[in-house]
Design an enzyme around this catalytic site. Structure first.
Site, PDB file in Angstrom:
ATOM      1  N   PHE A 174       0.870  -1.181   0.000  1.00 51.61           N
ATOM      2  CA  PHE A 174       0.000   0.000   0.000  1.00 51.61           C
ATOM      3  C   PHE A 174       0.901   1.223   0.000  1.00 51.61           C
ATOM      4  CE2 PHE A 174      -2.468   3.435   1.848  1.00 51.61           C
ATOM      5  CZ  PHE A 174      -3.624   3.373   1.085  1.00 51.61           C
TER       6      PHE A 174
ATOM      7  N   ASP B 118       9.310   2.591   1.441  1.00 51.91           N
ATOM      8  CA  ASP B 118       8.138   3.316   1.928  1.00 51.91           C
ATOM      9  C   ASP B 118       8.066   3.061   3.429  1.00 51.91           C
ATOM     10  OD1 ASP B 118       5.675   4.183   2.777  1.00 51.91           O
ATOM     11  OD2 ASP B 118       4.555   3.403   1.061  1.00 51.91           O
TER      12      ASP B 118
ATOM     13  N   LYS C 119       3.074  10.158   8.437  1.00 46.20           N
ATOM     14  CA  LYS C 119       2.444   9.711   9.687  1.00 46.20           C
ATOM     15  C   LYS C 119       3.174  10.214  10.940  1.00 46.20           C
ATOM     16  CE  LYS C 119       0.102   5.685   7.687  1.00 46.20           C
ATOM     17  NZ  LYS C 119      -1.314   5.799   7.983  1.00 46.20           N
TER      18      LYS C 119
HETATM   19  C1  LIG Z   1       3.003   2.320   3.808  1.00 42.57           C
HETATM   20  C2  LIG Z   1       2.098   3.460   3.436  1.00 42.57           C
HETATM   21  N1  LIG Z   1       2.347   4.167   2.332  1.00 42.57           N
HETATM   22  C3  LIG Z   1       1.577   5.215   1.981  1.00 42.57           C
HETATM   23  C4  LIG Z   1       0.481   5.590   2.733  1.00 42.57           C
HETATM   24  C5  LIG Z   1      -0.356   6.752   2.297  1.00 42.57           C
HETATM   25  O1  LIG Z   1      -0.240   7.812   3.199  1.00 42.57           O
HETATM   26  P1  LIG Z   1      -1.346   8.960   3.239  1.00 42.57           P
HETATM   27  O2  LIG Z   1      -2.618   8.337   3.649  1.00 42.57           O
HETATM   28  O3  LIG Z   1      -0.808   9.959   4.256  1.00 42.57           O
HETATM   29  O4  LIG Z   1      -1.395   9.565   1.881  1.00 42.57           O
HETATM   30  C6  LIG Z   1       0.165   4.865   3.881  1.00 42.57           C
HETATM   31  C7  LIG Z   1      -1.031   5.202   4.666  1.00 42.57           C
HETATM   32  O5  LIG Z   1      -1.612   4.395   5.342  1.00 42.57           O
HETATM   33  C8  LIG Z   1       1.001   3.784   4.244  1.00 42.57           C
HETATM   34  O6  LIG Z   1       0.749   3.061   5.334  1.00 42.57           O
END
Ligand SMILES: Cc1ncc(COP(=O)(O)O)c(C=O)c1O
Length: 400
Positions: free
Chosen positions: A130, A215, A244
């Protein structure tokens, strides 16, 4: 009830929180919940942390926003601190995780463009990943459920199975720019990537002239007991997405890069109106004051182990409800036997907040400041929820 004016994008729980302190949240009607979700791994220092509140208030009285047309208070400082604490030399501040990922993707493509390989645009990611909800990041995640109805998948994103080196090597071609992975899949169900696999990815990138993107939007900023989760594997990326926890609840993100990887990002190539704004920078610096203080991360490791051991005991005692506990530090997941939505409802009914994830998992992501007593309380509530699920099963005549 009148229809809501809001988009119907969220299946929200009927809970109306009005204040929070530490690990505790209170609803408008006075109910108290123990928060082991941290707003999906965001409130790294809990709610209303005095150091963060003071930093935000102090900045709010001076200056809120000026844009990146000018020098922004706190950006150089926070950027330098992140660079000093990591592999990175350069930092770009965004407002969110998806934007941090977008910056990583654009930076990787520009790297090849300025190095005479403009055809290298492909990013290979891993099944169950994700990376966000923008058009590019849903393609990066590659999950059909997030792409359906939004037109053709953005070009240049392919997925392979985590751990499958042969499939990965077969997927790499002359147009590949980078590999991108979460060291622990968050939304995918707290699935930890083998350290050896991360090391192999580094080797492949070096051999093929590709960039490695981590990520760490969910795993970063102390969540696993290291500042960033990849430190456990002793491998560094060329680019990393952060969000986050870095804002402790204030919306912000960052793309971190080595000098070489960021070489193509010259004036005009990328930008944001709000990213790195003074309020976000004040809070980000305050978050690092706490997380980088001596002993803080060691405490996260100790408490993570304590929580994992206590959860393992609950899981052993309730094999009809839970299957296993996984994850690292204070990023833990319990795999359910019963549907996770059913277990989640009982957990909430016992005054505890956790977050559902893929693979029938419930994520336990408490503020990193949780105390041992609060860990005990959280475990007791999960135990009570398990007992309630079993009681329902018994009523249905399945027996327990
Ligand atoms: C691993 C990862 N990448 C990207 C995102 C996307 O972040 P955002 O919701 O702040 O755009 C998340 C959000 O849960 C995430 O857990």
């Amino acid at each position: 009830m009148t229809a809501s004016a809001l988009f119907g994008t969220y299946a929200r729980a009927d809970l109306d929180f009005v204040r929070g302190e530490g690990v505790w949240l209170e609803t408008a009607d006075g109910r108290r919940f123990l928060d082991c979700g941290s707003g999906i791994a965001v409130n790294a220092l809990g709610h209303s942390h005095p150091h963060l509140v003071n930093a935000l208030k102090a900045q709010a009285e001076k200056l809120w926003h000026i844009s990146n047309l000018y020098k922004v208070a706190g950006q150089e400082e926070l950027g330098q601190r992140l660079a000093d604490a990591t592999f990175a030399d350069r930092v770009f501040f965004s407002n969110s995780g998806a934007e941090a990922m977008e910056a990583c993707i654009k930076t990787a493509r520009r790297y090849h463009y300025v190095n005479g390989r403009p055809e290298r645009i492909g990013i290979i990611t891993f099944e169950g990943a994700f990376h966000g909800r923008t058009i590019a990041t849903i393609a990066a995640g590659g999950q059909a459920k997030y792409m359906e109805g939004f037109g053709p998948k953005a070009p240049g994103f392919d997925q392979v199975k985590t751990g499958d080196l042969d499939a990965l090597k077969a997927a790499i071609g002359p147009t590949t720019a980078a590999l991108c992975i979460e060291p622990i899949q968050g939304e995918g169900g707290v699935r930890e990537v083998d350290a050896e696999f991360l090391r192999k990815l580094r080797e492949i990138c070096d051999a093929e002239g590709l960039l490695l993107i981590f990520d760490e939007i969910q795993t970063g900023v102390g969540r696993t007991g290291k500042l960033f989760a990849h430190e456990w594997a002793g491998v560094t990326p060329d680019l990393m997405a952060v969000a986050k926890g870095i804002g402790g609840g204030f919306p912000m993100g960052a793309c971190l890069a080595t000098e070489a990887a960021a070489a193509g990002m010259v004036p005009g190539t990328h930008g944001t109106t709000f990213g790195g704004n003074p309020l976000a920078m004040a809070v980000g610096n305050a978050v690092l004051d706490v997380i980088l203080a001596p002993g803080f991360l060691e405490e996260v490791q100790r408490k993570g182990l304590l929580l994992k051991q206590r959860l393992a005991a609950v899981i052993d005692a309730h094999p009809k409800v839970f299957e296993d506990v996984r994850g690292r530090g204070l990023m833990l997941g319990i795999k359910c036997v019963r549907p996770n939505a059913e277990v989640l409802a009982k957990v909430r009914a016992n005054g505890l907040l956790v977050v559902p994830a893929g693979d029938n998992v419930l994520r336990i992501l408490p503020p990193l400041t949780i105390t041992d007593e609060e860990i005990g309380e959280a475990v007791a509530r999960i135990e009570a929820a398990a007992a309630a699920v079993e009681a329902d099963l018994a009523k249905e005549g399945d027996g327990v």
